[in-house]
Design a protein around this motif. Structure first.
Motif, PDB file in Angstrom:
ATOM      1  N   GLU A 179     -60.601 -27.125   6.506  1.00 48.92           N
ATOM      2  CA  GLU A 179     -59.911 -25.970   6.736  1.00 48.92           C
ATOM      3  C   GLU A 179     -59.030 -25.656   5.226  1.00 48.92           C
ATOM      4  O   GLU A 179     -58.931 -24.692   4.453  1.00 48.92           O
ATOM      5  N   THR A 180     -58.563 -26.864   4.737  1.00 45.53           N
ATOM      6  CA  THR A 180     -57.764 -27.082   3.502  1.00 45.53           C
ATOM      7  C   THR A 180     -58.638 -26.576   2.318  1.00 45.53           C
ATOM      8  O   THR A 180     -58.060 -25.875   1.302  1.00 45.53           O
ATOM      9  N   ARG A 181     -59.805 -27.269   2.269  1.00 51.53           N
ATOM     10  CA  ARG A 181     -60.808 -27.093   1.188  1.00 51.53           C
ATOM     11  C   ARG A 181     -61.246 -25.561   1.067  1.00 51.53           C
ATOM     12  O   ARG A 181     -61.083 -24.954  -0.001  1.00 51.53           O
ATOM     13  N   MET A 182     -61.413 -24.697   2.174  1.00 49.56           N
ATOM     14  CA  MET A 182     -61.820 -23.708   2.322  1.00 49.56           C
ATOM     15  C   MET A 182     -60.746 -22.701   1.611  1.00 49.56           C
ATOM     16  O   MET A 182     -60.851 -21.698   1.044  1.00 49.56           O
ATOM     17  N   GLN A 183     -59.490 -22.828   2.135  1.00 52.72           N
ATOM     18  CA  GLN A 183     -58.434 -22.056   1.811  1.00 52.72           C
ATOM     19  C   GLN A 183     -58.062 -22.381   0.073  1.00 52.72           C
ATOM     20  O   GLN A 183     -57.711 -21.409  -0.764  1.00 52.72           O
ATOM     21  N   ALA A 184     -58.372 -23.554  -0.315  1.00 56.54           N
ATOM     22  CA  ALA A 184     -58.236 -23.941  -1.681  1.00 56.54           C
ATOM     23  C   ALA A 184     -59.312 -23.079  -2.509  1.00 56.54           C
ATOM     24  O   ALA A 184     -59.142 -22.338  -3.497  1.00 56.54           O
ATOM     25  N   SER A 223     -60.905 -20.579  -1.586  1.00 56.05           N
ATOM     26  CA  SER A 223     -60.742 -19.139  -1.604  1.00 56.05           C
ATOM     27  C   SER A 223     -59.349 -18.524  -2.298  1.00 56.05           C
ATOM     28  O   SER A 223     -59.268 -17.411  -2.772  1.00 56.05           O
ATOM     29  N   THR A 224     -58.777 -19.291  -2.462  1.00 56.07           N
ATOM     30  CA  THR A 224     -57.263 -18.978  -3.353  1.00 56.07           C
ATOM     31  C   THR A 224     -57.639 -19.240  -4.799  1.00 56.07           C
ATOM     32  O   THR A 224     -57.375 -18.429  -5.596  1.00 56.07           O
ATOM     33  N   PHE A 225     -58.217 -20.448  -5.184  1.00 61.79           N
ATOM     34  CA  PHE A 225     -58.633 -20.866  -6.549  1.00 61.79           C
ATOM     35  C   PHE A 225     -59.553 -20.204  -7.261  1.00 61.79           C
ATOM     36  O   PHE A 225     -59.796 -20.076  -8.568  1.00 61.79           O
ATOM     37  N   GLY A 226     -60.882 -20.236  -6.245  1.00 61.39           N
ATOM     38  CA  GLY A 226     -61.875 -19.449  -6.787  1.00 61.39           C
ATOM     39  C   GLY A 226     -61.963 -18.260  -7.607  1.00 61.39           C
ATOM     40  O   GLY A 226     -62.352 -18.441  -8.622  1.00 61.39           O
ATOM     41  N   PRO A 227     -61.441 -17.291  -7.094  1.00 57.12           N
ATOM     42  CA  PRO A 227     -61.345 -16.208  -8.067  1.00 57.12           C
ATOM     43  C   PRO A 227     -60.467 -16.153  -9.313  1.00 57.12           C
ATOM     44  O   PRO A 227     -60.989 -15.840 -10.375  1.00 57.12           O
ATOM     45  N   LEU A 228     -59.382 -17.059  -9.144  1.00 54.11           N
ATOM     46  CA  LEU A 228     -58.596 -17.281 -10.496  1.00 54.11           C
ATOM     47  C   LEU A 228     -59.400 -18.096 -11.511  1.00 54.11           C
ATOM     48  O   LEU A 228     -59.362 -17.709 -12.727  1.00 54.11           O
ATOM     49  N   LEU A 229     -60.186 -18.884 -10.978  1.00 57.39           N
ATOM     50  CA  LEU A 229     -61.002 -19.418 -11.975  1.00 57.39           C
ATOM     51  C   LEU A 229     -62.197 -18.789 -12.637  1.00 57.39           C
ATOM     52  O   LEU A 229     -62.530 -18.863 -13.615  1.00 57.39           O
ATOM     53  N   ILE A 230     -62.748 -18.198 -11.608  1.00 55.80           N
ATOM     54  CA  ILE A 230     -63.865 -17.198 -12.254  1.00 55.80           C
ATOM     55  C   ILE A 230     -63.119 -16.370 -13.182  1.00 55.80           C
ATOM     56  O   ILE A 230     -63.873 -15.836 -14.151  1.00 55.80           O
ATOM     57  N   ASN A 231     -62.103 -15.748 -12.769  1.00 54.45           N
ATOM     58  CA  ASN A 231     -61.468 -14.768 -13.787  1.00 54.45           C
ATOM     59  C   ASN A 231     -61.075 -15.175 -15.081  1.00 54.45           C
ATOM     60  O   ASN A 231     -61.378 -14.831 -16.220  1.00 54.45           O
ATOM     61  N   ALA A 232     -60.578 -16.539 -15.043  1.00 54.81           N
ATOM     62  CA  ALA A 232     -60.155 -17.070 -16.227  1.00 54.81           C
ATOM     63  C   ALA A 232     -61.476 -17.451 -17.230  1.00 54.81           C
ATOM     64  O   ALA A 232     -61.395 -17.185 -18.434  1.00 54.81           O
TER      65      ALA A 232
END
Length: 164
Positions: free
Chosen positions: A13-18, A20-29
């Protein structure tokens, strides 16, 4: 709280939250860095490739098609933001897109065509300049050649009289 202290039942559950939270930020950067380094054409290629990857991936989740639509939306909006970023590198125009069909590439021919075009448009391209001067203190006498010679002759005559 670190990963080691996380309860084993909450890891996924924590992995999926991480993700979904950081995936878009990383892709954007990453997209912004790519836009700064490579330019718009490369962003277009990456966008096409990522959309194709999402569409071709087999997802077994119940809402697989909706998930794919959200993923494509994420790719498109992220790359749009990267394109609009002020630091994004804009591609130079292709010279082939700007050239007139049949136009020569030879510099000598282009120079000759330029000179010919300038000669043909001479009166219109180089209109006469209207100059007016306002010099204070009155006008000067205009002296012609005859007057200059007469003054020199008279000056020589005076010098010879003072020398005698």
């Amino acid at each position: 709280m670190s990963l080691h202290s996380l309860h084993p039942e909450r890891v996924d559950e924590t992995r999926m939250q991480a993700y979904s939270t950081f995936g878009p930020l990383l892709i954007n950067a990453l997209a912004q860095k790519l836009a700064r380094c490579q330019g718009m054409r490369e962003l277009d290629r990456i966008e096409q490739s990522l959309v194709r990857l999402v569409e071709e991936t087999d997802v077994t989740a119940p809402d697989a098609e909706a998930m794919k639509e959200f993923a494509v939306e994420l790719v498109v909006s992220t790359l749009r933001n990267a394109r609009e970023h002020p630091d994004a590198k804009h591609d130079l125009e292709e010279i082939d897109d700007r050239r007139t069909e049949g136009r020569s590439e030879d510099p000598d021919t282009l120079e000759e065509q330029l000179q010919s075009g300038l000669e043909d448009s001479f009166p219109a391209s180089d209109p006469p300049a209207v100059v007016s001067t306002a010099i204070t203190g009155g006008s000067k006498d205009i002296v012609g050649t005859d007057e200059v010679l007469r003054r020199k002759k008279e000056a020589r005559r005076r010098q010879s009289q003072t020398a005698d």
